[in-house]
Design a protein around this motif. Structure first.
Motif, mmCIF file in Angstrom:
data_model
loop_
_atom_site.group_PDB
_atom_site.id
_atom_site.type_symbol
_atom_site.label_atom_id
_atom_site.label_comp_id
_atom_site.label_asym_id
_atom_site.label_seq_id
_atom_site.Cartn_x
_atom_site.Cartn_y
_atom_site.Cartn_z
ATOM 1 N N ARG A 112 0.750 -1.187 0.104
ATOM 2 C CA ARG A 112 0.016 -0.010 -0.067
ATOM 3 C C ARG A 112 0.932 1.245 0.074
ATOM 4 O O ARG A 112 0.641 2.337 -0.594
ATOM 5 N N ALA A 113 1.993 1.286 0.701
ATOM 6 C CA ALA A 113 2.710 2.367 0.718
ATOM 7 C C ALA A 113 3.788 2.571 -0.147
ATOM 8 O O ALA A 113 4.176 3.673 -0.578
ATOM 9 N N ALA A 114 4.296 1.428 -0.947
ATOM 10 C CA ALA A 114 5.278 1.780 -1.865
ATOM 11 C C ALA A 114 4.861 2.692 -3.144
ATOM 12 O O ALA A 114 5.789 3.410 -3.434
ATOM 13 N N PRO A 115 3.747 2.557 -3.618
ATOM 14 C CA PRO A 115 3.562 3.472 -4.575
ATOM 15 C C PRO A 115 3.760 5.091 -4.716
ATOM 16 O O PRO A 115 4.234 5.665 -5.312
ATOM 17 N N GLY A 116 2.930 5.501 -3.348
ATOM 18 C CA GLY A 116 3.201 6.838 -2.997
ATOM 19 C C GLY A 116 4.424 7.141 -2.722
ATOM 20 O O GLY A 116 5.140 8.333 -2.951
ATOM 21 N N HIS A 117 5.265 6.159 -1.926
ATOM 22 C CA HIS A 117 6.568 6.716 -1.443
ATOM 23 C C HIS A 117 7.365 6.662 -2.956
ATOM 24 O O HIS A 117 8.317 7.715 -2.925
ATOM 25 N N ALA A 119 6.446 7.471 -5.799
ATOM 26 C CA ALA A 119 6.114 8.757 -6.475
ATOM 27 C C ALA A 119 6.709 9.907 -6.003
ATOM 28 O O ALA A 119 7.383 10.874 -6.547
ATOM 29 N N ARG A 120 7.030 9.915 -4.406
ATOM 30 C CA ARG A 120 7.490 11.266 -3.884
ATOM 31 C C ARG A 120 8.940 11.167 -3.770
ATOM 32 O O ARG A 120 9.685 12.211 -4.143
ATOM 33 N N VAL A 121 9.758 9.946 -4.025
ATOM 34 C CA VAL A 121 11.035 10.052 -4.387
ATOM 35 C C VAL A 121 11.206 10.479 -5.784
ATOM 36 O O VAL A 121 12.077 11.367 -5.964
ATOM 37 N N ARG A 122 10.662 10.052 -6.603
ATOM 38 C CA ARG A 122 10.605 10.380 -8.105
ATOM 39 C C ARG A 122 10.455 11.934 -8.190
ATOM 40 O O ARG A 122 11.237 12.623 -8.864
ATOM 41 N N SER A 123 9.683 12.494 -7.342
ATOM 42 C CA SER A 123 9.177 13.916 -7.535
ATOM 43 C C SER A 123 10.233 14.916 -6.905
ATOM 44 O O SER A 123 10.789 15.821 -7.408
ATOM 45 N N LEU A 124 10.966 14.328 -5.854
ATOM 46 C CA LEU A 124 11.974 15.118 -5.221
ATOM 47 C C LEU A 124 13.230 14.899 -5.696
ATOM 48 O O LEU A 124 14.171 15.901 -5.565
ATOM 49 N N MET A 125 13.381 13.878 -6.422
ATOM 50 C CA MET A 125 15.001 13.701 -6.901
ATOM 51 C C MET A 125 14.719 13.289 -8.578
ATOM 52 O O MET A 125 15.269 14.157 -9.141
ATOM 53 N N PHE A 126 14.310 12.224 -8.895
ATOM 54 C CA PHE A 126 14.460 11.893 -10.394
ATOM 55 C C PHE A 126 13.798 12.588 -11.568
ATOM 56 O O PHE A 126 14.487 12.890 -12.433
ATOM 57 N N ASP A 127 12.576 13.414 -11.161
ATOM 58 C CA ASP A 127 11.832 14.287 -12.059
ATOM 59 C C ASP A 127 12.635 15.562 -12.119
ATOM 60 O O ASP A 127 12.490 16.317 -13.241
ATOM 61 N N ARG A 128 13.624 15.703 -11.446
ATOM 62 C CA ARG A 128 14.440 17.075 -11.525
ATOM 63 C C ARG A 128 15.918 16.849 -12.001
ATOM 64 O O ARG A 128 16.662 17.788 -12.309
ATOM 65 N N LEU A 129 16.255 15.475 -12.438
ATOM 66 C CA LEU A 129 17.452 15.322 -12.979
ATOM 67 C C LEU A 129 17.238 14.721 -14.443
ATOM 68 O O LEU A 129 16.279 13.868 -14.752
#
Length: 156
Positions: A112-117, A119-129
């Motif tokens: 349950r937690a993994a998809p939201g987590h 997505a948040r990791v992606r938005s904080l880091m990978f989407d910016r690189l």
């Protein structure tokens, strides 16, 4: 004679790294606690157990993997155990050793937690690189010794 202080550009990079690391950690911690009721360390425990053979790891290895002291890990495992997310089992080959084992309830909570987590990791880091920046970062992380640790489970 070695320099006693960092050069100004080294100091800027170092302090920026510390700020970035603290900011990402705090954002992920806040997000997980709000959304799923887990600390980032607890989420890491569940995630590492889910990836380990038979979904279990030796406690000492798990502490090294999630980068916490054994006493802190013991406290986090006790909380997760009270919630029914993990259980401890004695090691057959080492009377002093313990396994941390992911339960079905823990696996469900992680699912349950993994998809939201993620997505948040992606938005904080990978989407910016850019892709090349991610490759560069991987190289830097590997060079500085932050590559993937051993799983520390057991042979299958």
């Amino acid at each position: 004679m070695e320099k006693a202080w960092l050069e100004p550009d080294e100091q800027d990079v170092w302090r920026g790294f510390l700020r970035m690391n603290a900011w990402i950690y705090d954002e992920l911690e806040r997000d997980l606690r709000t959304r799923d009721g887990f600390s980032l360390i607890e989420y890491g425990i569940l995630a590492h157990l889910s990836e380990a053979p038979r979904q279990r790891m030796r406690m000492r290895v798990l502490a090294e993997t999630v980068i916490v002291s054994r006493s802190r890990l013991s406290h986090q495992i006790a909380r997760l155990e009270r919630e029914g997310h993990v259980r401890r089992e004695h090691c057959e080959d080492d009377r002093r050793g313990l396994w941390a084992v992911l339960t079905e309830r823990g696996a469900t909570a992680l699912d349950r937690a993994a998809p939201g987590h993620a997505a948040r990791v992606r938005s904080l880091m990978f989407d910016r690189l850019s892709g090349s920046q991610v490759d560069q970062l991987r190289g830097i992380v590997d060079t500085l010794g932050g590559g993937r640790p051993e799983q520390g489970g057991e042979p299958e």
